[in-house]
Write an enzyme that holds these catalytic residues in place. Structure first.
Site, mmCIF file in Angstrom:
data_model
loop_
_atom_site.group_PDB
_atom_site.id
_atom_site.type_symbol
_atom_site.label_atom_id
_atom_site.label_comp_id
_atom_site.label_asym_id
_atom_site.label_seq_id
_atom_site.Cartn_x
_atom_site.Cartn_y
_atom_site.Cartn_z
ATOM 1 N N LYS A 109 45.477 26.690 189.343
ATOM 2 C CA LYS A 109 44.621 25.557 189.667
ATOM 3 C C LYS A 109 43.986 24.994 188.403
ATOM 4 O O LYS A 109 43.463 25.746 187.558
ATOM 5 C CB LYS A 109 43.526 25.977 190.650
ATOM 6 C CG LYS A 109 44.041 26.281 192.054
ATOM 7 C CD LYS A 109 44.582 25.048 192.728
ATOM 8 C CE LYS A 109 45.053 25.351 194.135
ATOM 9 N NZ LYS A 109 45.569 24.146 194.826
ATOM 10 N N ASP A 140 48.396 22.944 189.345
ATOM 11 C CA ASP A 140 48.070 22.119 190.515
ATOM 12 C C ASP A 140 46.706 21.483 190.301
ATOM 13 O O ASP A 140 45.693 22.179 190.240
ATOM 14 C CB ASP A 140 48.069 22.985 191.772
ATOM 15 C CG ASP A 140 47.792 22.182 193.039
ATOM 16 O OD1 ASP A 140 47.716 20.937 192.963
ATOM 17 O OD2 ASP A 140 47.657 22.805 194.109
ATOM 18 N N GLU A 166 51.694 19.800 189.808
ATOM 19 C CA GLU A 166 51.587 19.402 191.211
ATOM 20 C C GLU A 166 50.425 18.433 191.418
ATOM 21 O O GLU A 166 49.298 18.720 191.022
ATOM 22 C CB GLU A 166 51.392 20.656 192.076
ATOM 23 C CG GLU A 166 51.316 20.398 193.564
ATOM 24 C CD GLU A 166 51.257 21.692 194.358
ATOM 25 O OE1 GLU A 166 50.551 21.720 195.386
ATOM 26 O OE2 GLU A 166 51.905 22.692 193.957
ATOM 27 N N ASP A 194 52.244 16.617 196.420
ATOM 28 C CA ASP A 194 51.760 17.444 197.530
ATOM 29 C C ASP A 194 50.954 16.582 198.499
ATOM 30 O O ASP A 194 51.437 16.186 199.553
ATOM 31 C CB ASP A 194 50.925 18.606 196.993
ATOM 32 C CG ASP A 194 50.280 19.436 198.115
ATOM 33 O OD1 ASP A 194 50.653 19.247 199.283
ATOM 34 O OD2 ASP A 194 49.405 20.259 197.816
ATOM 35 N N LYS A 218 54.242 21.490 203.402
ATOM 36 C CA LYS A 218 53.475 22.509 204.114
ATOM 37 C C LYS A 218 53.674 22.304 205.600
ATOM 38 O O LYS A 218 53.528 21.182 206.107
ATOM 39 C CB LYS A 218 51.999 22.413 203.733
ATOM 40 C CG LYS A 218 51.771 22.608 202.231
ATOM 41 C CD LYS A 218 50.317 22.491 201.834
ATOM 42 C CE LYS A 218 50.148 22.715 200.332
ATOM 43 N NZ LYS A 218 48.762 22.589 199.866
#
Length: 334
Positions: A109, A140, A166, A194, A218
């Site tokens: 992250k 991300d 991401e 995403d 997802k």
């Protein structure tokens, strides 16, 4: 389309749980979720609290698919998974990675509110140091950078041989422009979408505008495994399957999605049960030797009791579930 159960039937088997996190993740210290049982097993409903009902309804559709319809046939029995490193200080990276048995890919992250690019660089450097030169590292940003900020940050982070970045920027247009800017500046970092997939009315727009090299899908936010497979097929881009900080019940749907993809060239972000202090399943879905097997987790009755959310949160979630079921019954797209 999965037949919808009656609200009374869905609520009769529903349990609202609250799982403490080992490390604060996505601003969450305690992850709340609803799990319920149907003829095909258990499903999960756990949209983040700030999501509106029309968006949350897709998550319910995914849970209903799991419990009342089951999933498409798998083409593989196990899937590779990545370690997930929250926005922790660099000196905590080794402890986080130790919870992900055998993983050779890490998602880190970055762009955390209140932190700097220096913090991101230190964290990614620590991951590379712990995992070694052969590991894959992806970052991300959850849309946290401007286009200029993304170019500047990725210019520095590229030194650690990133697999991809991401959702570095929030909008599809920014992602498309960023890909051009990265190429012009000689920054060799792929872009994955995403939020521009799972929160979009038209997820295929990412592919049409050339805004990504890969798509992150997802199961729950897209309305279930079948709906996610349709998105991947329509986009025509390589896909990475990830989780939405699910319990083992929700993770099982992600594994089913990854197991059903015709091609799977990247480790999946499905190891996040390791971020919980405790899971509700009899056999929690944590990676072993860097992989997860297809499964249909069953919650432990004691865990359901001990992890039960406070009464006011029980009421809040049950009302939300009923509202979202009404939206599905009225025909909100699934």
């Amino acid at each position: 389309m999965t037949p919808l159960p009656a609200a009374a039937d869905l609520l009769a088997s529903a349990h609202v749980v609250a799982l403490p996190m080992r490390v604060r993740f996505r601003g969450v210290d305690v992850r709340e979720a609803v799990v319920f049982e149907g003829p095909c097993g258990w499903g999960e409903f756990a949209p983040f609290a700030e999501y509106p009902d029309d968006e949350a309804a897709r998550w319910l559709a995914g849970g209903i698919e799991a419990a009342y319809a089951g999933w498409p046939a798998a083409v593989r029995d196990t899937v590779p998974v990545n370690a997930t490193v929250p926005a922790v200080p660099a000196d905590r990276v080794a402890d986080v990675l130790a919870r992900f048995d055998g993983c050779t890919t890490a998602k880190v992250k970055v762009a955390e509110r209140g932190q700097s690019v220096d913090d991101d660089v230190d964290r990614v450097a620590a991951v590379r140091d712990v995992m070694g030169p052969s590991a894959r590292i992806r970052v991300d940003a959850n849309g946290g950078w401007s286009e200029t900020g993304a170019v500047e940050a990725l210019a520095r982070l590229a030194a650690y041989d990133l697999e991809y970045a991401e959702q570095p920027c929030a909008t599809v247009e920014e992602l498309a422009s960023l890909r051009i800017a990265l190429a012009r500046n000689g920054i060799n970092v792929l872009v994955a979408a995403d939020e521009s997939i799972r929160k979009a009315e038209d997820p295929v727009r990412v592919a049409r505008l050339g805004a990504a090299d890969l798509v992150v899908v997802k199961a729950a936010p897209l309305g279930g495994v079948r709906a996610a497979l349709e998105v991947v097929d329509a986009c025509g881009l390589p896909a990475v399957v990830s989780s939405a900080l699910d319990t083992s019940v929700g993770i099982a749907a992600g594994i089913a999605l990854a197991a059903a993809l015709p091609e799977l060239d990247h480790a999946c972000g499905l190891g996040t049960v390791s971020l919980f202090e405790r899971d509700l399943a009899v056999d929690p879905l944590r990676p072993v030797a860097g992989r997860l097997a297809t499964a249909h987790p069953v919650p432990d009755a004691t865990a359901l009791d001990e992890l039960a959310a406070a009464p006011d949160r029980q009421h809040w979630w049950r009302d939300r579930l009923a509202r979202c079921l009404d939206l599905l019954t009225e025909g909100v797209p699934r």
